[in-house]
Motif scaffolding. Structure first.
Motif, PDB file in Angstrom:
ATOM      1  N   SER A  36       1.295  -0.942   0.408  1.00 56.96           N
ATOM      2  CA  SER A  36       0.603  -0.232  -0.225  1.00 56.96           C
ATOM      3  C   SER A  36       0.417   1.744  -0.122  1.00 56.96           C
ATOM      4  N   PRO A  37       1.724   1.747  -1.070  1.00 57.45           N
ATOM      5  CA  PRO A  37       2.777   2.868  -0.567  1.00 57.45           C
ATOM      6  C   PRO A  37       1.458   3.885  -1.108  1.00 57.45           C
ATOM      7  N   LEU A  38       1.536   4.850  -1.306  1.00 54.79           N
ATOM      8  CA  LEU A  38       0.861   6.043  -1.153  1.00 54.79           C
ATOM      9  C   LEU A  38       0.910   6.099  -3.169  1.00 54.79           C
ATOM     10  N   PRO A  39      -0.287   6.030  -3.727  1.00 52.60           N
ATOM     11  CA  PRO A  39       0.236   6.266  -5.153  1.00 52.60           C
ATOM     12  C   PRO A  39       0.409   8.151  -5.241  1.00 52.60           C
ATOM     13  N   ALA A  40       1.359   8.340  -5.897  1.00 53.69           N
ATOM     14  CA  ALA A  40       2.332   9.202  -6.387  1.00 53.69           C
ATOM     15  C   ALA A  40       1.881  10.579  -7.364  1.00 53.69           C
TER      16      ALA A  40
END
Length: 466
Positions: A258-262
């Protein structure tokens, strides 16, 4: 006037970090599937010692992509090489922005000559839908979004059910179901098998380290298939895994979900932000943790930082390629597992029973994340930030609190760092955050995957970083 899209919402909330850190969306839910079928400890234990049934039918987006430009759409948007990809094979799909930052990821199944299925979280699914429209690709996309987080007793329907049979006894279960020997195939290759009077599609997978299968078919058949699997698996100790234990598997196997969508800044992404609704995942998602960036760009990650470096191939043109060519992979942070100190964990857990003492941020078991995207600060002995802890929980198999992190490339395994657990100033306004005090937890830099059985079994690649 209420915002209609993400761009309008950002105009109303110029401090993007504050907006996302105080989102009221609540916890990220793994819907519909019962939290526990036995208890989460026994369910975790089973994926390393017997066999498990994972039910993945509800928490992921499925995109059915059909048409003569389907392969071109995927190739134009993924860092992965299309070389050697063909019908009957799957890929871990990773798209980046024009600036070279990761949007999300998922698995793409190449089912028929002009038919693919994307399975994964919302950010990469939304990017694919947008690019298909913007680029006027000759494709038809059927979007089957994840089941509602809180169906509140209403019936839930999907196009497909999706299960996994995993664990060291998984292949015994699979061959009993099939009625005969079954070729184990190579990793991420697809085939079919028999279950009762049905033929189902298969993907060679291994979330628990041992050879296993992901299987799927028409949603209306799911109860029949599930019953057949549970009956066949009884003699091998197979247990169904609930939604409480299921997402914690990645702590042992090494995928950061779940990385932040950039996508919140940059002129080249303005059209995309206008396309995304004000109620989209990107517009409502929450950031949790001790790391507070000066700008939202501080949360953006490139493929090497997430362990996707081996995927980056410049044998095709794709969105973000020019930006990625300017990056020196040897200088990027690297994916690791952090093994949290047991005595410090006892201090955190013990604060629940100390009415006069400090109250530390609640560490839920087995998964301690309390936002869509989790960013805890990792510091060295001098207090300098040297990384980010991105996914946190507890493994009953290892008897350890663990987190998946990205740290400065020169830090060797065995180094003791500190994870800052809890949010500053008593916590944000998120509904999942109670008043608390921060604490530094000692954590040892450890391999990815962490579990020995998984390290010995996985092929070299995105989980191992080799």
């Amino acid at each position: 006037m209420a915002a209609q899209n993400l761009e309008q919402k950002l105009e109303q909330h110029p401090d993007i970090v504050k907006m996302l850190r105080n989102s009221q969306i609540g916890a990220y839910v793994y819907p519909v599937v019962a939290p526990e079928f036995s208890n989460w400890r026994s369910e975790q234990w089973a994926w390393q010692h017997s066999a498990v049934l994972f039910d993945q039918s509800h928490h992921m987006f499925d995109l059915y992509i059909r048409g003569k430009d389907a392969l071109k759409l995927l190739t134009d948007t993924m860092i992965n090489s299309p070389k050697g990809w063909e019908v009957g094979k799957a890929k871990q799909y990773v798209p980046t922005t024009p600036y070279g930052h990761v949007i999300g990821d998922g698995i793409i199944f190449w089912q028929e000559e002009q038919e693919f299925v994307y399975v994964g979280r919302a950010p990469a699914a939304n990017w694919l839908r947008f690019q298909a429209e913007k680029g006027k690709y000759d494709v038809e996309i059927v979007n089957d979004p994840r089941s509602p987080s809180r169906p509140m007793g209403k019936p839930v329907e999907r196009i497909s059910w999706r299960f996994q049979i995993q664990g060291p006894r998984a292949w015994d279960v699979i061959e009993k179901l099939n009625g005969e020997k079954l070729d184990k195939m190579r990793f991420f290759n697809m085939g079919t098998m028999k279950i009762g009077n049905k033929t189902v599609r298969t993907l060679r997978h291994g979330m628990a380290g041992s050879p296993g299968l992901e299987i799927w078919g028409p949603y209306e058949e799911q109860d029949y298939i599930r019953d057949e699997i549970l009956k066949a698996g009884e003699e091998f100790g197979l247990v169904p895994v609930g939604s409480r234990a299921y997402p914690s598997n990645t702590l042992e196997s090494g995928w950061i979900p779940s990385p932040l969508p950039a996508i919140y800044t940059g002129d080249k992404l303005e059209d995309y932000r206008k396309w995304l609704g004000a109620d989209s995942y990107e517009a409502t998602g929450a950031i949790g943790g001790s790391f507070v960036g000066d700008t939202i760009e501080d949360y953006y990650l490139n493929p090497w930082e997430l362990g996707y470096g081996p995927f980056v191939k410049f044998d095709h043109d794709f969105i973000g390629a020019d930006a990625l060519k300017e990056i020196n992979p040897e200088e990027q942070r690297k994916k690791v597992t952090l093994e949290w100190n047991a005595d410090d964990m006892k201090k955190i857990m013990g604060s629940l029973f100390d009415p006069e003492g400090e109250q530390y941020k609640f560490f839920d078991l087995p998964l301690a994340n309390y936002a869509n995207s989790n960013y805890d600060k990792v510091v060295d002995a001098g207090g300098t930030t040297v990384g980010l802890s991105l996914f946190t929980g507890y493994s009953y198999n290892e008897k350890k609190a663990l987190s998946l992190a990205t740290v400065d490339h020169e830090i060797p395994e065995g180094t003791e760092l500190r994870v800052v657990w809890g949010e500053p100033d008593g916590g944000t306004e998120k509904t999942t955050v109670e008043p608390h005090k921060q604490i530094e937890v000692r954590a040892v830099v450890s391999p990815v995957p962490y579990a020995q059985v998984v390290r010995n079994t996985y092929q070299s690649g995105w989980r191992t970083g080799r």
